[in-house]
Structures are given as structure tokens and as C-alpha cells.
Design a protein around this motif. Structure first.
Motif, short mmCIF file in Angstrom:
data_model
loop_
_atom_site.label_atom_id
_atom_site.label_comp_id
_atom_site.label_asym_id
_atom_site.label_seq_id
_atom_site.Cartn_x
_atom_site.Cartn_y
_atom_site.Cartn_z
N SER A 120 0.82 -1.21 0.00
CA SER A 120 0.00 0.00 0.00
C SER A 120 0.86 1.27 0.00
CB SER A 120 -0.92 -0.02 1.21
OG SER A 120 -1.60 1.20 1.35
N ASP A 168 1.03 4.00 -2.98
CA ASP A 168 0.74 5.41 -2.73
C ASP A 168 1.89 6.29 -3.20
OD1 ASP A 168 -0.89 7.52 -1.79
OD2 ASP A 168 0.09 7.49 0.17
N GLU A 190 1.87 6.49 -6.99
CA GLU A 190 0.78 7.35 -7.48
C GLU A 190 1.09 8.83 -7.29
OE1 GLU A 190 -2.79 5.91 -5.59
OE2 GLU A 190 -2.68 3.99 -6.65
N SER A 237 -0.56 15.97 -2.72
CA SER A 237 -0.84 15.00 -1.67
C SER A 237 -1.10 15.75 -0.37
CB SER A 237 0.37 14.06 -1.48
OG SER A 237 0.13 13.16 -0.42
N THR A 262 -0.51 13.83 2.46
CA THR A 262 0.22 12.94 3.35
C THR A 262 1.65 13.43 3.49
OG1 THR A 262 -1.16 11.10 2.61
CG2 THR A 262 0.91 10.54 3.75
N ARG A 303 4.54 11.29 1.98
CA ARG A 303 4.62 11.30 0.50
C ARG A 303 5.13 12.65 0.00
NH1 ARG A 303 2.77 6.97 2.18
NH2 ARG A 303 4.98 6.94 2.69
#
Length: 187
Positions: free
Chosen positions: A7, A11, A14, A162, A164, A167
Motif C-alpha cells: 500500500s 501510494d 501514485e 498530496s 500525506t 509522501r
């Protein structure tokens, strides 16, 4: 655990693909601004808080030392490394001015100021960018989460698509490495 690893990698991929698709032109402009600064003999000043402070130090070290190719040392300073200056300024003026005061003392017209903030709203970073603009420096942001208040204070703000923090920071160091590779191609 395997699902978590898959995951996180997915992420990351992406966000990297979205960053490339949306920001390639801005990244290219930032690289050119930094190359032009270095060709003139000006310096790059970098700063941020927490992980962004570490990224600022990492990128500055690649300029002064080298990235991949042997080349001359280029002037860059991470304003996150002088604990005496940081603590004195924070004590005397407040933490929100730790980068502003250092930019005031070290920057000259033609330098490049790079502020890193994953939210784009760090007051200490924004104040450093504002002071850089006042002194005639090019101001560059590495941010995320739509760029926050840094959008108003950067000539170029690379806003990672993003929300996050991890990231965003991963893309910041990737972009820092891209800047360093373009520097290696020129010097």
C-alpha cells in the motif's frame, strides 16, 4: 504487513506519477533558476522544520560537496544547522523569525531562497521567504497540501499533490535530487 508495504509503495508511485504529470514544467523552471544562480556565483539558502530541515541540509550538502559527478563546490547553506543562531534568534525574537533573521544577514540580491514546508503554512518558513523577496532573491517553495500560504510568497512553489506528509517529503527529496542532477550536467 505485506499489504501495508504494498500500500505504501503504491501510494508513493501514485504521488510520484501525479507530481511528474502536474509539475514537470515547474520543476524544470526551478532547476533553471538554481542553475542561473550558481552560474552567477550566487548562493542557495534552504530551510524548513523537522523532516524538511533534514531535507534542506541534505540538498545543501549535495551542492557544497557533490552529487554524483566530480565538479566544483557550489555555495549553498542550510539555515537549519547553526543551533546557536537558531536558539538565540528564537529566544530573542521568537521561533517564527529564525529563518527570516538568517536570510537578512546572509542573503544578497540574486541568491535563491528555498523554503520547505509540507503544509505550506509554516510561519518560520514563510517569514524567511518574505525576507528573501524583500532582498531581491528568487523564492522557491517545496510544499504540499495545496501550497498553503507559501503560494503568496514564492516566485515558484512546487506543490506536491498530496495531503500525506511522508509522501510530500519523499517527493521533496526526489525534486532536490533532480535539481542536483541538473547542476551536475552544467558544472
Amino acid at each position: 504487513m505485506t499489504e501495508k508495504i504494498d500500500s505504501v509503495f503504491q501510494d508513493h508511485i501514485e504521488v510520484a506519477q501525479a507530481t511528474l504529470a502536474q509539475l514537470k514544467g515547474t520543476i524544470e523552471k526551478v532547476c533553471q533558476v538554481v542553475i542561473d544562480c550558481s552560474k552567477r556565483g550566487n548562493k542557495v539558502l534552504l530551510f524548513g522544520n523537522g523532516g524538511s530541515a533534514a531535507d534542506a541540509q541534505h540538498i545543501a550538502a549535495e551542492f557544497v560537496g557533490r552529487f554524483v559527478k566530480e565538479r566544483r563546490s557550489l555555495p549553498a547553506i542550510a539555515l537549519t544547522t547553526d543551533t546557536s543562531a537558531i536558539t538565540a534568534i528564537a529566544n530573542d525574537y521568537g521561533y517564527e523569525r529564525v529563518f527570516e533573521r538568517q536570510v537578512a544577514g546572509l542573503a544578497v540580491k540574486g541568491d535563491v531562497i528555498i523554503g520547505l514546508s509540507s503544509s505550506g503554512n509554516s510561519l518560520s518558513v514563510i517569514n524567511g521567504l518574505i525576507k528573501g523577496r524583500e532582498l531581491g532573491c528568487k523564492t522557491i517553495g517545496l510544499s504540499g497540501q495545496r501550497g498553503g500560504n507559501m503560494n503568496q510568497h514564492c516566485d515558484l512553489n512546487i506543490v506536491i499533490p498530496s495531503n500525506t506528509t511522508a509522501r510530500i517529503q519523499e517527493m521533496h527529496i526526489l525534486i532536490g535530487h533532480i535539481i542536483c542532477e541538473t547542476i551536475d550536467d552544467v558544472f
